[in-house]
Design a protein around this motif. Structure first.
Motif, PDB file in Angstrom:
ATOM      1  N   SER A 240       1.000  -1.117   0.224  1.00 39.14           N
ATOM      2  CA  SER A 240       0.264   0.108  -0.343  1.00 39.14           C
ATOM      3  C   SER A 240       1.060   1.510   0.261  1.00 39.14           C
ATOM      4  O   SER A 240       1.744   1.305   1.070  1.00 39.14           O
ATOM      5  CB  SER A 240      -0.677   0.016   0.945  1.00 39.14           C
ATOM      6  OG  SER A 240      -1.819  -0.985   0.804  1.00 39.14           O
TER       7      SER A 240
ATOM      8  N   ALA B  88       1.339   5.366  -0.223  1.00 44.27           N
ATOM      9  CA  ALA B  88       0.231   6.648   0.055  1.00 44.27           C
ATOM     10  C   ALA B  88       1.378   7.660  -0.253  1.00 44.27           C
ATOM     11  O   ALA B  88       1.972   8.199  -0.876  1.00 44.27           O
ATOM     12  CB  ALA B  88       1.070   7.262   1.496  1.00 44.27           C
TER      13      ALA B  88
ATOM     14  N   HIS C  75      -6.842   9.339   8.618  1.00 45.19           N
ATOM     15  CA  HIS C  75      -7.450   8.035   7.909  1.00 45.19           C
ATOM     16  C   HIS C  75      -7.560   8.658   6.343  1.00 45.19           C
ATOM     17  O   HIS C  75      -7.537   9.846   5.673  1.00 45.19           O
ATOM     18  CB  HIS C  75      -8.630   7.887   7.998  1.00 45.19           C
ATOM     19  CG  HIS C  75      -8.742   6.963   9.509  1.00 45.19           C
ATOM     20  ND1 HIS C  75      -8.480   5.607   9.585  1.00 45.19           N
ATOM     21  CD2 HIS C  75      -9.173   7.921  10.747  1.00 45.19           C
ATOM     22  CE1 HIS C  75      -8.977   5.482  11.049  1.00 45.19           C
ATOM     23  NE2 HIS C  75      -9.226   6.246  11.849  1.00 45.19           N
ATOM     24  N   PRO C  76      -6.776   7.655   5.250  1.00 43.47           N
ATOM     25  CA  PRO C  76      -6.808   7.973   3.903  1.00 43.47           C
ATOM     26  C   PRO C  76      -8.246   9.002   3.462  1.00 43.47           C
ATOM     27  O   PRO C  76      -9.235   8.202   3.725  1.00 43.47           O
ATOM     28  CB  PRO C  76      -6.477   7.340   3.005  1.00 43.47           C
ATOM     29  CG  PRO C  76      -7.383   5.583   3.743  1.00 43.47           C
ATOM     30  CD  PRO C  76      -7.177   6.030   5.132  1.00 43.47           C
TER      31      PRO C  76
ATOM     32  N   GLN D 255      -9.374   8.899  -0.251  1.00 44.14           N
ATOM     33  CA  GLN D 255      -9.800   7.752  -1.057  1.00 44.14           C
ATOM     34  C   GLN D 255      -8.587   6.484  -1.263  1.00 44.14           C
ATOM     35  O   GLN D 255      -7.171   6.597  -0.767  1.00 44.14           O
ATOM     36  CB  GLN D 255      -9.774   8.241  -1.854  1.00 44.14           C
ATOM     37  CG  GLN D 255     -10.237   7.752  -3.067  1.00 44.14           C
ATOM     38  CD  GLN D 255     -10.014   9.294  -4.681  1.00 44.14           C
ATOM     39  OE1 GLN D 255      -9.305   9.886  -4.483  1.00 44.14           O
ATOM     40  NE2 GLN D 255     -11.101   7.760  -5.610  1.00 44.14           N
ATOM     41  N   THR D 256      -8.944   5.582  -1.598  1.00 51.17           N
ATOM     42  CA  THR D 256      -8.726   4.457  -1.997  1.00 51.17           C
ATOM     43  C   THR D 256      -8.138   4.083  -3.205  1.00 51.17           C
ATOM     44  O   THR D 256     -10.590   3.757  -3.535  1.00 51.17           O
ATOM     45  CB  THR D 256      -8.837   3.516  -1.174  1.00 51.17           C
ATOM     46  OG1 THR D 256      -8.573   3.669   0.200  1.00 51.17           O
ATOM     47  CG2 THR D 256      -7.803   2.289  -1.568  1.00 51.17           C
TER      48      THR D 256
ATOM     49  N   THR E 194      -1.847  -0.820  -3.609  1.00 47.28           N
ATOM     50  CA  THR E 194      -2.981  -0.093  -3.173  1.00 47.28           C
ATOM     51  C   THR E 194      -2.791   1.196  -3.013  1.00 47.28           C
ATOM     52  O   THR E 194      -2.190   1.301  -1.917  1.00 47.28           O
ATOM     53  CB  THR E 194      -3.810  -1.252  -2.039  1.00 47.28           C
ATOM     54  OG1 THR E 194      -4.078  -2.185  -2.730  1.00 47.28           O
ATOM     55  CG2 THR E 194      -4.873  -0.218  -1.667  1.00 47.28           C
TER      56      THR E 194
ATOM     57  N   GLN F 117      -3.292   4.900  -1.541  1.00 51.02           N
ATOM     58  CA  GLN F 117      -3.904   5.363  -1.040  1.00 51.02           C
ATOM     59  C   GLN F 117      -4.036   6.916  -0.187  1.00 51.02           C
ATOM     60  O   GLN F 117      -2.910   7.415   0.164  1.00 51.02           O
ATOM     61  CB  GLN F 117      -4.547   5.044   0.570  1.00 51.02           C
ATOM     62  CG  GLN F 117      -4.736   3.322   0.370  1.00 51.02           C
ATOM     63  CD  GLN F 117      -4.697   3.216   2.088  1.00 51.02           C
ATOM     64  OE1 GLN F 117      -4.281   3.263   2.715  1.00 51.02           O
ATOM     65  NE2 GLN F 117      -5.604   2.081   2.572  1.00 51.02           N
TER      66      GLN F 117
ATOM     67  N   TYR G 218      -3.649  10.705   0.564  1.00 50.82           N
ATOM     68  CA  TYR G 218      -4.069  11.200   1.521  1.00 50.82           C
ATOM     69  C   TYR G 218      -3.892  12.950   1.650  1.00 50.82           C
ATOM     70  O   TYR G 218      -2.869  13.363   0.827  1.00 50.82           O
ATOM     71  CB  TYR G 218      -2.687  10.861   2.609  1.00 50.82           C
ATOM     72  CG  TYR G 218      -2.815   9.390   4.165  1.00 50.82           C
ATOM     73  CD1 TYR G 218      -3.860   9.684   5.175  1.00 50.82           C
ATOM     74  CD2 TYR G 218      -2.974   9.020   2.621  1.00 50.82           C
ATOM     75  CE1 TYR G 218      -3.508   8.468   5.481  1.00 50.82           C
ATOM     76  CE2 TYR G 218      -2.491   7.752   3.181  1.00 50.82           C
ATOM     77  CZ  TYR G 218      -2.804   7.047   4.558  1.00 50.82           C
ATOM     78  OH  TYR G 218      -2.776   5.803   5.184  1.00 50.82           O
TER      79      TYR G 218
END
Length: 361
Positions: free
Chosen positions: A236, A238, A280-281, A283-284, A300, A302, A304
């Motif tokens: 994942s 960021a 918390h993100p 959007q993913t 993935t 994410q 921020y």
């Protein structure tokens, strides 16, 4: 033990004089530098793809001293799209060694050349034969294909016994005269006629004695590498954006995946700033799939949106804010990261940017 083989050099050189490639940009000057750069670029990459990269690279780094003096990020920038970026990093390291330890002059022996980062037996042979006129054999992918078919050598060339047999054949076919032309000729034959698929055997100067052609097995040789199911790894990343729309990038360690390149920080990275790890993100995004030679990577992303003061990430080591609106500075970017950044909506609130990108496979 000396093998009893019929030499191919006379027929190959006659063909090369009429049909070989004589106007490639790295042939404009028979220098170790030109030969070295072209041979490294041609690993895993076709000639038509390499030509414009070679021309831009030489324009930026005209000699080994210029390459040695350049920042490694600048070198990676000019490697954009060629992949296998360890090649570019090794070029830079080797250029510094040649400049520092050999006063800018290339070593002229096989042993000394092979000590340089990224230069193996075949590349050293190409430099010696093409640029320096010394007798030396090569065994790149094109040569392996020609010899494997001509002698009907079965077995994957990655196996030690097969590799040894092909090198023995390469050494014995290499002539004492016109060694550089022969080296270029056998590479040209593999690239233009003895192709991986649909070889043009009717036009080949070696077709009379080619064992694979006589046996009807040209489509089976060289024996391909045994296929294996590649594992899948997940990560994942960021995508951290500030109020101006810039994206935070961090430089990866010099070794390992995307070594030395700029990337989005990993969510589970212990160095991820606390101010991000507690958010918390926003959007993913959809999973992005990227393949390496030894595994598949599922990413993935994410997103921020940074609400806390920006210095919380600027305190992180080896980081920068990347302006996706106006990428100007030459830095090395991992290919999937570059793809993700290109897909982001532009929301810049400042008039000019200060960063740019290259990519890595």
């Amino acid at each position: 033990m000396t093998l009893s083989i019929k030499p191919i050099s006379d027929a190959l050189l006659s063909w090369f004089d009429q049909h070989g490639r004589h106007d490639l940009p790295w042939q404009a000057e028979k220098s170790p530098y030109y030969t070295w750069i072209s041979e490294i670029m041609l690993q895993q990459t076709q000639v038509k793809t390499v030509i414009p990269y070679f021309q831009r690279f030489i324009a930026e780094f005209p000699d080994v001293q210029a390459l040695a003096a350049a920042p490694v990020d600048r070198v990676l920038h000019h490697w954009t799209g060629l992949g296998y970026y360890a090649r570019a990093r090794n070029l830079h390291k080797a250029a510094q060694i040649i400049t520092r330890e050999f006063s800018g002059h290339f070593p002229d022996t096989q042993a000394e050349l092979e000590k340089l980062p990224g230069i193996g037996r075949s590349t050293a042979g190409a430099i010696l034969s093409i640029a320096l006129g010394k007798k030396a054999a090569i065994l790149d992918g094109n040569v392996k294909r020609v010899l494997a078919r001509y002698h009907a050598v079965k077995g994957w060339s990655g196996e030690a016994a097969v590799q040894k047999q092909l090198w023995a054949l390469a050494e014995q076919h290499t002539p004492d005269q016109r060694n550089g032309d022969y080296t270029q000729a056998i590479m040209d034959l593999g690239a233009t006629l003895c192709r991986r698929s649909k070889p043009n055997c009717s036009a080949c100067p070696l077709n009379t004695d080619c064992r694979a052609l006589a046996l009807g097995i040209t489509d089976q040789l060289p024996t391909p590498k045994p296929r294996k199911i590649l594992p899948v790894k997940t990560v994942s990343l960021a995508i951290v954006r500030n109020s101006a729309g810039d994206v935070w990038l961090q430089q990866r360690p010099p070794s390992g995946i995307w070594g030395g390149l700029w990337s989005l920080p990993e969510i589970n990275d212990p160095d991820l700033p606390f101010c991000l790890s507690t958010q918390h993100p926003k959007q993913t995004l959809a999973v992005l799939k990227h393949s390496f030679s030894h595994y598949h990577l599922h990413i993935t992303p994410q997103v921020y949106q940074l609400k806390t003061p920006e210095n919380c990430v600027m305190e992180a080591a080896n980081g920068l804010w990347y302006n996706i609106d106006q990428p100007l500075q030459a830095i090395g970017l991992a290919a999937p990261v570059k793809k993700l950044l290109q897909q982001l909506p532009i929301q810049s609130t400042h008039p000019s940017g200060d960063s740019g990108a290259t990519d890595e496979s």
